[in-house]
Design an enzyme around this catalytic site. Sequence first.
Site, short mmCIF file in Angstrom:
data_model
loop_
_atom_site.label_atom_id
_atom_site.label_comp_id
_atom_site.label_asym_id
_atom_site.label_seq_id
_atom_site.Cartn_x
_atom_site.Cartn_y
_atom_site.Cartn_z
N ASP A 205 30.50 133.41 40.40
CA ASP A 205 30.31 132.34 39.43
C ASP A 205 28.80 132.11 39.32
OD1 ASP A 205 29.92 129.81 38.25
OD2 ASP A 205 31.90 129.12 38.88
N TYR A 230 26.21 125.73 28.95
CA TYR A 230 25.68 124.41 28.59
C TYR A 230 24.70 123.87 29.63
CZ TYR A 230 29.73 123.15 31.52
OH TYR A 230 30.65 123.08 32.52
N ARG A 379 21.12 114.65 43.09
CA ARG A 379 20.75 116.01 42.78
C ARG A 379 19.67 116.00 41.71
NH1 ARG A 379 25.24 120.17 40.61
NH2 ARG A 379 24.79 118.93 38.76
C1 LIG Z 1 29.50 123.66 35.86
C2 LIG Z 1 30.35 124.60 36.65
C3 LIG Z 1 31.63 124.94 36.24
C4 LIG Z 1 32.20 124.30 35.01
O1 LIG Z 1 33.39 124.80 34.54
P1 LIG Z 1 33.91 124.29 33.11
O2 LIG Z 1 35.13 125.05 32.85
O3 LIG Z 1 32.81 124.51 32.13
O4 LIG Z 1 34.17 122.81 33.24
C5 LIG Z 1 32.33 125.86 37.00
N1 LIG Z 1 31.81 126.41 38.12
C6 LIG Z 1 30.56 126.07 38.55
C7 LIG Z 1 29.98 126.69 39.78
C8 LIG Z 1 29.81 125.14 37.84
O5 LIG Z 1 28.60 124.79 38.26
#
Ligand SMILES: *Cc1c(COP(=O)(O)O)cnc(C)c1O
Length: 403
Positions: A205, A230, A379
């Site tokens: 991720d 975003y 943060r």
């Molecule tokens: C921001 C974030 C998400 C967000 O997932 P969405 O489906 O856009 O809500 C997922 N994983 C990590 C590590 C993040 O920082």
Amino acid sequence: MTDDLAARAVALDAADPLAGYRDRFLPAPGVQAYLDGNSLGKPLAETAARMDRFIRAEWGTRLIRGWDEAWLEWPGRIGDRLGSLALGAAPGQTVVADSTTVLIYKLARAAVDARPGRREVVLDTDNFPTDRYVLEGIAAERGLTLRWIETDPLTGVHPAQVADVVGPQTALVLFSHVAYRSGWIADVPAITRIAHEAGALAMWDVCHSAGSVPIELDAWEVDLAVGCSYKYLNGGPGAPAFAYLRSGLQDELRQPIRGWMGHRAAFEMGHGHEYAPGIRALLSGTPPILAMVPLEAGLDLLAEAGVEAVRAKSTLLTGYVLDIADEWLAPLGVTVASPRDPARRGGHVTLSRPGFGDLLQPLWDDGVIPDYRRPDGLRIGLAPLSTSFAEVHQGLSRLRDLA
Ligand SMILES: *Cc1c(COP(=O)(O)O)cnc(C)c1O
């Protein structure tokens, strides 16, 4: 006492080759210090004009013809661009679609189904909640066992911890490149190698690194990756996410949401699903074209600035926060809950003290906008293209006054 840090902010801003980029963002009236660009990047001024232009000149005049003329190709076209600018990914391996959560599901389900004899998925306790929840759901659906690594929330997942739990039962490992809480940068190539030696697939991720910390998915031999646009990519609230699937796996891994847009011949509307060749098979439904317009503006900006320059400024910004924390905040009982080694520190710094959650509202009231992470972390997110050192100085001096 404060003069020294103030003078440093002035000198750092004066020497900052990216300083001019701040003016490309829309002003936010009343905001003194935006310290949360890692949760939601600011809009570019250009984005408003581009949306207007898209609505009038493309949607408004091309109407349904826009799909045939261009829009159908946007998920792969913008995916390739993102891949080359921010992910170290050769063309044909990245698509823009859905949300990160949905893409985690699609990719992780495809991965575990491709390793049917293996019954375990390895993850860590400090990964972002949606990552953990989605894997819990997949484990329940498929009768798999989750193997949890207990991560130190002050750092993150280490290769030796992964080596301890992977084995012949491991189908998939999923971790974050940059930890959302501490900002720890995981050793992606080392952990990926360990997963591969055990015969498992490695998924990353990259939500908190895309557009902030250089990524080399191809060179690191990552199998699958997801991220959102975003945060550091300035795509706007709820902007579509992206998925990377290494080319060598594209015929083998089959994502579970078989929609018409991932079909070999979407407009034949025939009986039975047949996966499109290549990365397009990851698509499910109609791509969110309108929501990709701001992302393109963000990618243009990143192309201009270059991710290496962004990373260089990011390291200076987080280093400056640490200096302020040591000088002003440590005497007030505040601790740094992020790595001190710049090579292992991503684009944000978490400062911690019991009761810090109570400071969020008064800070926001004063136009100083950090983020709060339970149990007691503030943060400090530092988007290099839109943040100045003076802004950091101003925001943290307000924090010091309230702490
Ligand atoms: C921001 C974030 C998400 C967000 O997932 P969405 O489906 O856009 O809500 C997922 N994983 C990590 C590590 C993040 O920082």
